[in-house]
Design a protein around this motif. Sequence first.
Motif, PDB file in Angstrom:
ATOM      1  N   ALA A  31      -3.108  -7.268   5.448  1.00 45.07           N
ATOM      2  CA  ALA A  31      -2.293  -7.384   6.661  1.00 45.07           C
ATOM      3  C   ALA A  31      -3.104  -7.067   7.906  1.00 45.07           C
ATOM      4  CB  ALA A  31      -1.087  -6.458   6.556  1.00 45.07           C
ATOM      5  N   ALA A  32      -4.045  -6.135   7.777  1.00 47.57           N
ATOM      6  CA  ALA A  32      -4.847  -5.749   8.947  1.00 47.57           C
ATOM      7  C   ALA A  32      -5.824  -6.834   9.343  1.00 47.57           C
ATOM      8  CB  ALA A  32      -5.589  -4.446   8.654  1.00 47.57           C
ATOM      9  N   GLU A  54      -2.749  -4.484   0.111  1.00 47.40           N
ATOM     10  CA  GLU A  54      -1.810  -5.177   0.987  1.00 47.40           C
ATOM     11  C   GLU A  54      -2.003  -4.760   2.442  1.00 47.40           C
ATOM     12  OE1 GLU A  54       2.042  -4.366  -0.536  1.00 47.40           O
ATOM     13  OE2 GLU A  54       1.768  -5.542  -2.370  1.00 47.40           O
ATOM     14  N   ASN A  55      -2.232  -3.497   2.659  1.00 44.79           N
ATOM     15  CA  ASN A  55      -2.475  -3.035   4.039  1.00 44.79           C
ATOM     16  C   ASN A  55      -3.755  -3.621   4.611  1.00 44.79           C
ATOM     17  OD1 ASN A  55      -0.128  -1.506   3.932  1.00 44.79           O
ATOM     18  ND2 ASN A  55      -1.218   0.357   3.245  1.00 44.79           N
ATOM     19  N   ILE A  63      -0.767  -1.080  -2.729  1.00 44.77           N
ATOM     20  CA  ILE A  63      -0.400  -0.949  -1.328  1.00 44.77           C
ATOM     21  C   ILE A  63      -1.620  -0.905  -0.422  1.00 44.77           C
ATOM     22  CG2 ILE A  63      -0.301   1.562  -1.456  1.00 44.77           C
ATOM     23  CD1 ILE A  63       1.954  -0.810   0.591  1.00 44.77           C
ATOM     24  N   VAL A  64      -2.761  -0.404  -0.973  1.00 44.77           N
ATOM     25  CA  VAL A  64      -3.990  -0.327  -0.169  1.00 44.77           C
ATOM     26  C   VAL A  64      -4.491  -1.713   0.155  1.00 44.77           C
ATOM     27  CG1 VAL A  64      -6.362   0.494  -0.149  1.00 44.77           C
ATOM     28  CG2 VAL A  64      -4.560   1.915  -1.123  1.00 44.77           C
TER      29      VAL A  64
END
Length: 301
Positions: free
Chosen positions: A70-71, A66-67, A63-64
């Motif tokens: 996305a950022a 992916e974030n 999840i890290v």
Amino acid sequence: MAYSEDHIALAAEYALGTLDADERAQVDTMMAVDKEFAAVVQAWEFRLGSLNQMVGSVEPRPIVWENIRAAIGLSAEPQAPLLLPESAPPPQVAPVEMRQVRVVDQVPVVDNDNDNIVDLASRVKRWRSLASVASAIAAALLVMFGLQIYQPDALPQAIRPKPRIQTVEVKVPAPALTPSAQYVALLQGQGGGPAFIMTIDGATRNFTVRKVGATAEPGKSFELWLISDKLPQPRSLGVIGTGDFTARPVLSSYASDVVDGATYAVTVEQAGGSPSGQPTSTPLFTGKLIETVPGAASAPR
């Protein structure tokens, strides 16, 4: 080259990677122009590089990543995790071989030349002679100084010290003033009022006559007389002047008992006084002395 604590701390933070962009650019510039400073930074990297080996790698959660993608707007394709570069092994330093050096003491060579020994002996003898002469002179001076202080008469006249004359000023206090007796006689007429006041100083025998209420007639003069039973006839003390005060020193020729016990009289005579030296008229004003200020017992009278 010796660096300050700020420079050393800056090199350590550069090796740790905790500097911002401007500070790292500054360190890069310093490393480019100063090779010794670059060596300091490299030494810190060698020291701190072993910290990476002490901590194992940690895989972040999916999840890290992916974030993060996305950022920053990247695709969701998986990428390999970032790994810190392994630090290079420190350079090997060749051991230095210490050699033992043997120190050989050098023993001075003694020259046993007989000429040097003879020269040294002659110098010692010469210095001993000079020391003996100096001691004799010092003893003679000491004896001479002692004689000058304690027995100057034993020295010759040429070196005998001159006697010192010291003048001592002794201030004698001034003798105390001895008060003299003062006498007063009121010369009065039959009316009772004083016409003249006569004062006599007991020490100098000077008298002063002050005119109080008497006024001489034109062409006439007042004359003062001393009348005593110890004298055969009256004695003239002079004409009283026209001013308020008349002073005379004529009483110094008379004895003190005559002056103290006499009667003082004033007669009217022709201008300038009696021509015969005796009264020509009856006394108008008479009086006797009264002691107003007592004098000391030793005061002359």
